[in-house]
Design an enzyme around this catalytic site. Sequence first.
Site, PDB file in Angstrom:
ATOM      1  N   HIS A 184      -2.448   8.962   3.089  1.00 63.36           N
ATOM      2  CA  HIS A 184      -2.851   9.999   2.141  1.00 63.36           C
ATOM      3  C   HIS A 184      -4.130   9.576   1.409  1.00 63.36           C
ATOM      4  CE1 HIS A 184      -2.159  13.490  -0.267  1.00 63.36           C
ATOM      5  NE2 HIS A 184      -2.426  12.771  -1.343  1.00 63.36           N
ATOM      6  N   CYS A 482     -10.941  16.643  17.050  1.00 63.23           N
ATOM      7  CA  CYS A 482     -10.723  17.033  15.657  1.00 63.23           C
ATOM      8  C   CYS A 482      -9.879  16.014  14.886  1.00 63.23           C
ATOM      9  CB  CYS A 482     -10.109  18.421  15.565  1.00 63.23           C
ATOM     10  SG  CYS A 482      -8.491  18.535  16.370  1.00 63.23           S
TER      11      CYS A 482
HETATM   12  C1  PEP Z   1      -4.561  14.666  15.353  1.00 63.13           C
HETATM   13  O1  PEP Z   1      -3.403  14.370  15.666  1.00 63.13           O
HETATM   14  O2  PEP Z   1      -5.549  13.961  15.608  1.00 63.13           O
HETATM   15  C2  PEP Z   1      -4.830  15.917  14.629  1.00 63.13           C
HETATM   16  C3  PEP Z   1      -6.054  16.327  14.419  1.00 63.13           C
HETATM   17  O3  PEP Z   1      -3.752  16.596  14.148  1.00 63.13           O
HETATM   18  P1  PEP Z   1      -2.934  16.116  12.841  1.00 63.13           P
HETATM   19  O4  PEP Z   1      -3.669  14.974  12.210  1.00 63.13           O
HETATM   20  O5  PEP Z   1      -2.851  17.316  11.973  1.00 63.13           O
HETATM   21  O6  PEP Z   1      -1.637  15.726  13.452  1.00 63.13           O
END
Ligand code: PEP
Length: 557
Positions: A184, A482
């Site tokens: 976090h 992402c």
């Molecule tokens: C990931 O797993 O890299 C992602 C972008 O999704 P989250 O962090 O929301 O699981």
Amino acid sequence: MPELRGLGVSPGIASGAVARLAPPPRPPADEVPGTDVEIEMARVTEALDQVATTLDERAAAAGGEAADVLGATAMMARDPSLLSSVRSLLEDGRPTAHGVDAAFEGFCDVLSQAGGYLAERVADLRDVRDRTLSVLLGLPMPGIPHPGHPYVLVGRDLSPADTATLDPAEVLAIVTELGGPTSHTAILAKGLGVPAVVRCPGALALDDGTPVVVDGSAGTVLTDPGEQTLADAEEKAAARRSLTESGHGPGRTSDGTAVALLVNIATVEDARRAALTDSEGVGLFRTEGLYLGRRSEPSTAEQEATYAEVFSAFAGRKVVVRTLDAGADKPLAFVDVPAEENPALGIRGLRVSRRHPHLLTGQLAALGAAARSTGADVRVMAPMVSTPAEAHEFVAAAREAGLPVAGAMVEVPAAALRAKALLTEVDFVSIGTNDLAQYTFAADRMAGELADLLDPWQPALLDLIASVGEAGAATGTPVGVCGEAAGDPLLACVLVGLGVRSLSMAPSLVPAVRLVLRAHDLTRCTEMAVAARCSDDAETARAAVRALADTSVLAVL
Ligand code: PEP
Ligand code: MG
């Protein structure tokens, strides 16, 4: 000059005086039991009520995702079974503060044993305990300090309840003893755009007022810096600012290969703020962020209105929406999944729609309607896709809802290993490096202690990304990233060398990534990718790529 070393999780350099989170109160060793249980119970009830009311007030002031988390925490303070547990301990002769402490610990044990999301709520429950004990004992409230000037925040770790009241204008940098790259604290620091160092042993021994220089790229904290060190740090910070602020416009390499620079958002608030960033749109809208703490499923009309607000904030730019990624680290109260031994490997992400198909079709219908009413450029993608068949079904459902552009996240090694077959089913893919690292290394992404395995520079992770990049080139399907990896400017070059053509990250990271990409051509990015994959470990990969970086941008790396 003493130096503490940790893990740099949010880049930049800042100097300032330390202010620590007030330590949590402990029940006094010499406390004696109260003479009247009813009187003591009235004190406890009042203390819990005061804590819940304060959390509710902070929820109202915070808005967005923080409000949901704080609201859920206030509900813990109002749980009647907590009071009955305190009552039986006091009736057994425990002193009041000790009784309250023991009752909370009992609840924490139950949550820890339940594992997964419930275990992650233990920090919130302990936060309620500490606040309640502070009220009972007349001690200062633990949490965010208010020294009256900008400061470097130092703590063991930051809970959502701590950070909700944090004034971004006051915090120069963040240093914590615990935490990891996806903790976090790390996500918060990137959101605020301040340097942060986590897993930094010795941080808690720093006294309030100690001057420090925090380097969130190198992962160092210099204490009691001399005048020269302070001047050097200020010079470095200024060089970084002037370099990153000089760029604008779309992402591209120096020889003109387009690499879309996009932002990650989770709430309407985020969307409004992030829309001000010079980016090409949203690459990851984490829709579950809208509904954390909600007890009931939002109606289609409510969802449609919320999505329309986000789309309007980004009018004229593309918005990639991820359908609900409920389960494991992102539980939603209204999504009924069985108690699982291992939620990260259980019914989560797209798999929830096997049990509850209406959750997905309802969300797609709301997204389709909001896209039509706003005329926005909306694309949808599913989280936790493991097979081409799952991708096929999702794309069909999206088209059915009037959403013509549909894709999949690649977060499961199986999807990366069979990327070619998967990519023929979808219009685009986006690699979620946070989960892909977790599943590749069998290392819980919430476990700060395993940060070395979760390092996105691990060559094995890069091999899987390469497999997706190659499939993208072979099938003509756009590949993006992402996860947190996209916001590391040097790693961004490696990703481009592996075939990635869009990067989505915290808005504060966009300028540095833009700058570093523009300093390298595609050939150099490819060389960097080869150098990283030829390395034996993350550290060597980082060093090998850094050696290939253009010296003009070293100030931001
Ligand atoms: C990931 O797993 O890299 C992602 C972008 O999704 P989250 O962090 O929301 O699981
Ligand atoms: Mg994920």
